[in-house]
Write an enzyme that holds these catalytic residues in place. Structure first.
Site, mmCIF file in Angstrom:
data_model
loop_
_atom_site.group_PDB
_atom_site.id
_atom_site.type_symbol
_atom_site.label_atom_id
_atom_site.label_comp_id
_atom_site.label_asym_id
_atom_site.label_seq_id
_atom_site.Cartn_x
_atom_site.Cartn_y
_atom_site.Cartn_z
ATOM 1 N N LEU A 128 24.397 13.517 5.074
ATOM 2 C CA LEU A 128 24.864 14.907 5.154
ATOM 3 C C LEU A 128 25.911 15.042 6.258
ATOM 4 O O LEU A 128 26.959 15.656 6.076
ATOM 5 C CB LEU A 128 23.659 15.820 5.450
ATOM 6 C CG LEU A 128 23.926 17.312 5.603
ATOM 7 C CD1 LEU A 128 24.366 17.926 4.273
ATOM 8 C CD2 LEU A 128 22.650 18.038 6.078
ATOM 9 N N PRO A 131 31.707 13.445 11.016
ATOM 10 C CA PRO A 131 32.148 13.436 12.416
ATOM 11 C C PRO A 131 32.338 14.843 12.984
ATOM 12 O O PRO A 131 32.020 15.095 14.141
ATOM 13 C CB PRO A 131 33.472 12.663 12.365
ATOM 14 C CG PRO A 131 33.344 11.776 11.162
ATOM 15 C CD PRO A 131 32.503 12.532 10.173
ATOM 16 N N TRP A 159 26.697 8.860 11.063
ATOM 17 C CA TRP A 159 25.302 8.828 11.496
ATOM 18 C C TRP A 159 24.316 8.690 10.340
ATOM 19 O O TRP A 159 23.364 9.469 10.239
ATOM 20 C CB TRP A 159 24.976 10.098 12.308
ATOM 21 C CG TRP A 159 25.635 10.132 13.628
ATOM 22 C CD1 TRP A 159 26.636 10.970 14.015
ATOM 23 C CD2 TRP A 159 25.351 9.291 14.761
ATOM 24 N NE1 TRP A 159 26.992 10.695 15.312
ATOM 25 C CE2 TRP A 159 26.219 9.675 15.796
ATOM 26 C CE3 TRP A 159 24.442 8.248 14.989
ATOM 27 C CZ2 TRP A 159 26.221 9.062 17.031
ATOM 28 C CZ3 TRP A 159 24.439 7.638 16.221
ATOM 29 C CH2 TRP A 159 25.314 8.046 17.230
ATOM 30 N N THR A 161 21.352 6.946 8.762
ATOM 31 C CA THR A 161 20.240 6.020 8.988
ATOM 32 C C THR A 161 20.138 5.074 7.792
ATOM 33 O O THR A 161 20.158 5.531 6.646
ATOM 34 C CB THR A 161 18.913 6.798 9.168
ATOM 35 O OG1 THR A 161 19.035 7.584 10.345
ATOM 36 C CG2 THR A 161 17.712 5.867 9.298
ATOM 37 N N GLY A 246 11.490 16.137 5.444
ATOM 38 C CA GLY A 246 11.890 15.148 6.450
ATOM 39 C C GLY A 246 11.370 15.493 7.835
ATOM 40 O O GLY A 246 10.951 14.612 8.591
ATOM 41 N N GLU A 371 17.677 15.347 12.149
ATOM 42 C CA GLU A 371 17.049 16.273 11.183
ATOM 43 C C GLU A 371 16.935 17.682 11.772
ATOM 44 O O GLU A 371 15.961 18.395 11.531
ATOM 45 C CB GLU A 371 15.717 15.705 10.678
ATOM 46 C CG GLU A 371 15.942 14.343 10.014
ATOM 47 C CD GLU A 371 14.880 13.914 9.056
ATOM 48 O OE1 GLU A 371 14.135 14.763 8.564
ATOM 49 O OE2 GLU A 371 14.827 12.702 8.780
ATOM 50 N N GLU A 375 17.362 22.958 19.284
ATOM 51 C CA GLU A 375 17.980 24.297 19.270
ATOM 52 C C GLU A 375 18.012 24.831 17.832
ATOM 53 O O GLU A 375 17.750 26.016 17.586
ATOM 54 C CB GLU A 375 19.416 24.241 19.833
ATOM 55 C CG GLU A 375 19.509 23.979 21.332
ATOM 56 C CD GLU A 375 19.295 22.506 21.712
ATOM 57 O OE1 GLU A 375 19.287 21.642 20.817
ATOM 58 O OE2 GLU A 375 19.126 22.233 22.921
HETATM 59 C C1 LIG Z 1 20.333 7.914 15.404
HETATM 60 C C2 LIG Z 1 20.755 9.007 14.488
HETATM 61 C C3 LIG Z 1 20.423 8.940 13.144
HETATM 62 C C4 LIG Z 1 20.846 9.950 12.265
HETATM 63 N N1 LIG Z 1 20.562 9.831 10.916
HETATM 64 C C5 LIG Z 1 21.124 10.714 10.048
HETATM 65 C C6 LIG Z 1 21.010 10.520 8.618
HETATM 66 O O1 LIG Z 1 20.343 9.586 8.153
HETATM 67 N N2 LIG Z 1 21.673 11.366 7.805
HETATM 68 C C7 LIG Z 1 22.426 12.414 8.271
HETATM 69 O O2 LIG Z 1 22.991 13.152 7.467
HETATM 70 N N3 LIG Z 1 22.525 12.638 9.618
HETATM 71 C C8 LIG Z 1 21.916 11.813 10.508
HETATM 72 N N4 LIG Z 1 22.051 12.006 11.863
HETATM 73 C C9 LIG Z 1 22.835 13.141 12.343
HETATM 74 C C10 LIG Z 1 21.983 14.208 13.036
HETATM 75 O O3 LIG Z 1 21.215 14.902 12.115
HETATM 76 C C11 LIG Z 1 22.941 15.084 13.853
HETATM 77 O O4 LIG Z 1 23.404 14.295 14.948
HETATM 78 C C12 LIG Z 1 22.270 16.351 14.341
HETATM 79 O O5 LIG Z 1 21.971 17.204 13.270
HETATM 80 C C13 LIG Z 1 23.162 17.102 15.342
HETATM 81 O O6 LIG Z 1 24.477 17.221 14.886
HETATM 82 P P1 LIG Z 1 25.696 16.788 15.842
HETATM 83 O O7 LIG Z 1 25.409 15.427 16.355
HETATM 84 O O8 LIG Z 1 26.953 16.998 15.117
HETATM 85 O O9 LIG Z 1 25.607 17.799 17.064
HETATM 86 P P2 LIG Z 1 26.268 19.249 17.104
HETATM 87 O O10 LIG Z 1 25.937 20.009 15.876
HETATM 88 O O11 LIG Z 1 27.689 19.104 17.496
HETATM 89 O O12 LIG Z 1 25.458 19.884 18.331
HETATM 90 C C14 LIG Z 1 25.783 19.608 19.688
HETATM 91 C C15 LIG Z 1 24.866 20.486 20.560
HETATM 92 O O13 LIG Z 1 25.109 21.881 20.255
HETATM 93 C C16 LIG Z 1 23.875 22.496 19.915
HETATM 94 N N5 LIG Z 1 24.065 23.532 18.894
HETATM 95 C C17 LIG Z 1 24.747 23.420 17.719
HETATM 96 N N6 LIG Z 1 24.621 24.563 17.017
HETATM 97 C C18 LIG Z 1 23.840 25.408 17.741
HETATM 98 C C19 LIG Z 1 23.310 26.725 17.550
HETATM 99 N N7 LIG Z 1 23.574 27.425 16.433
HETATM 100 N N8 LIG Z 1 22.535 27.250 18.528
HETATM 101 C C20 LIG Z 1 22.251 26.551 19.649
HETATM 102 N N9 LIG Z 1 22.705 25.301 19.889
HETATM 103 C C21 LIG Z 1 23.480 24.727 18.946
HETATM 104 C C22 LIG Z 1 23.002 21.373 19.360
HETATM 105 O O14 LIG Z 1 21.633 21.704 19.398
HETATM 106 C C23 LIG Z 1 23.370 20.228 20.288
HETATM 107 O O15 LIG Z 1 22.646 20.359 21.488
HETATM 108 C C24 LIG Z 1 21.586 11.048 12.759
HETATM 109 C C25 LIG Z 1 21.894 11.127 14.123
HETATM 110 C C26 LIG Z 1 21.504 10.119 14.978
HETATM 111 C C27 LIG Z 1 21.883 10.220 16.432
#
Ligand SMILES: Cc1cc2nc3c(=O)[nH]c(=O)nc-3n(C[C@H](O)[C@H](O)[C@H](O)COP(=O)(O)OP(=O)(O)OC[C@H]3O[C@@H](n4cnc5c(N)ncnc54)[C@H](O)[C@@H]3O)c2cc1C
Length: 389
Positions: A128, A131, A159, A161, A246, A371, A375
């Site tokens: 899902l 970048p 990202w 998995t 999940g 997942e 927040e």
């Molecule tokens: C090891 C690993 C495995 C993963 N596996 C998968 C996978 O298999 N499939 C997949 O699709 N994704 C996967 N992910 C992605 C993961 O789900 C995302 O990293 C996560 O949802 C956060 O998105 P982001 O990294 O873009 O952070 P951002 O969305 O950029 O968030 C950055 C910060 O802002 C905060 N923030 C954002 N919006 C709000 C809001 N509305 N209110 C308050 N705070 C907010 C967040 O909580 C966080 O602290 C994986 C990530 C990692 C690190």
């Protein structure tokens, strides 16, 4: 544990004990080595498939073990207690991949895409995130265009998995940008032979290092329209529905990590001496143990309750979003709390790679991020409460 609230059947005890035995005998001896090298544990994952752990809730006709959500949670907890990397591979396979196809797939898709993954002969992934869009998945840039009887997929996902090794992947892309979330659709990719599909760079990670994570690149990747999962525009609903399941898996992963950190801490506090007494006799240590234990038991109740709600939803079709978010939020923060306390109780040895406690600390953190971050869980829970009634 309060067996009176959630009585375990003989079948539940059997799967819990089988997972515990397997984790202790087959995973424990290799966990530190695979964490260090970052290698994917193909052999043990294959054996977990043979034991029915990769499609626990999937009906036998589609290659699964046909057990219930509580069985899944119990097995996840035992595997996670020994190694969170094996656990996340198992969780993504069971929840994000298999549940999506079981619920939204056609019979033909279940035969082709569900059976091999649920039976553990192939690995599944769920893609899902991009970048530039994580928490706000509705702003994704990747795009699928219908051309005759095919879709042509373009974009970069991040990202994922099991991305570097997955045989089959559910990928979400925009089919109509104007409609934002309602313009997202889901597709099933055979990663071994999809033209125009490549795996991108493997991510170097803080924890869950034996679970491989990577980008996926789609450049004019043409797939048959029969590989669309659900209706056009239904992708966001599929992505969120599957995340309800999940999050129960990740909550169970967090519970397992918390318990491992707790058990190591109790053992160490009973043995280690300072100032002429066991460190467990200091109130400062004892209170940490008390808080760890209380949060672990509270997490377990939330998780089992969410598992029951998911089980009911199989009959009623009702979503259990609130319960799975509360379980994930509380259990993941408990895992971090317990791993942090465990390192402190172990003093210098908590910081050493010679003991698994520092691995629990590194692994616990991810449960607060993927997942849906903590927040986002608070957002889901507060929105549900403020909008009801
Ligand atoms: C090891 C690993 C495995 C993963 N596996 C998968 C996978 O298999 N499939 C997949 O699709 N994704 C996967 N992910 C992605 C993961 O789900 C995302 O990293 C996560 O949802 C956060 O998105 P982001 O990294 O873009 O952070 P951002 O969305 O950029 O968030 C950055 C910060 O802002 C905060 N923030 C954002 N919006 C709000 C809001 N509305 N209110 C308050 N705070 C907010 C967040 O909580 C966080 O602290 C994986 C990530 C990692 C690190």
């Amino acid at each position: 544990m309060s067996d009176s609230l959630f009585p375990l059947s003989d079948e539940h005890r059997m799967i819990r004990d089988a997972a515990r035995d397997f984790a202790r005998t087959a995973i424990a001896p290799i966990a530190a080595q695979f964490d260090e090298s970052g290698e994917f544990p193909f052999e043990t994952i294959k054996k977990m498939g043979e034991m029915g752990f990769m499609g626990i809730e999937i009906p036998e006709e589609y290659g699964g073990a046909a057990l219930d959500t509580l069985a899944y949670v119990l097995a996840m907890e035992e595997i996670s207690k020994v190694d969170a990397s094996h656990a996340v591979i198992m969780s993504v396979n069971n929840s994000l991949y298999c549940q999506g196809i079981l619920k939204f797939g056609t019979e033909e898709q279940k035969q082709r895409f569900l059976k091999p993954v649920a039976s553990g002969t192939a690995v599944g992934a769920y893609s899902l995130t991009e970048p530039m869009s994580g928490s706000d998945a509705g702003t994704m840039q990747s795009h699928a265009e219908r051309v005759g009887d095919s879709y042509v997929l373009n974009g970069r996902k991040s990202w994922v998995t099991s991305g570097p090794v997955a045989d089959y992947i559910i990928v979400f892309m925009m089919t109509d940008r104007e409609k934002k979330q309602k313009g997202i659709s889901a597709f099933l990719i055979n990663a071994k032979n999809a033209p125009g599909f490549q795996r991108g760079k493997k991510e170097p990670k803080l924890g869950i290092r034996a679970s491989a994570t990577s980008e996926l690149i789609f450049e004019d990747c043409r797939i048959p329209s029969a590989n669309r999962l659900g209706q056009e525009g239904e992708g966001f609903k599929i992505a969120m529905t599957v995340l309800d399941a999940g999050r129960i898996g990740i909550a169970s992963q967090a519970l397992g990590i918390a318990e491992a950190a707790y058990e190591a801490s109790v053992a160490y506090a009973r043995e280690r001496e300072a100032f002429g007494q066991k460190i467990g006799e200091f109130q400062g240590t004892g209170f940490k143990i008390a808080d760890m234990k209380t949060r672990i038991e509270a997490s377990r109740l939330l998780i089992y309750d969410a598992a029951m709600a998911k089980e009911n939803s199989k009959k009623t079709g009702e979503r259990y979003t609130l319960k799975s978010s509360m379980a994930k939020l509380f259990a993941s923060e408990t895992a971090m709390f317990c791993a942090h306390a465990a390192v402190q109780i172990h003093g210098g040895m908590g910081y050493s790679r010679e003991l698994p406690v520092e691995r629990y600390f590194r692994d616990a953190k991810i449960t607060e991020i993927y997942e849906g971050t903590s927040e986002i869980q608070r957002h889901v829970i507060s929105r549900s409460e403020l909008q009801s009634g």
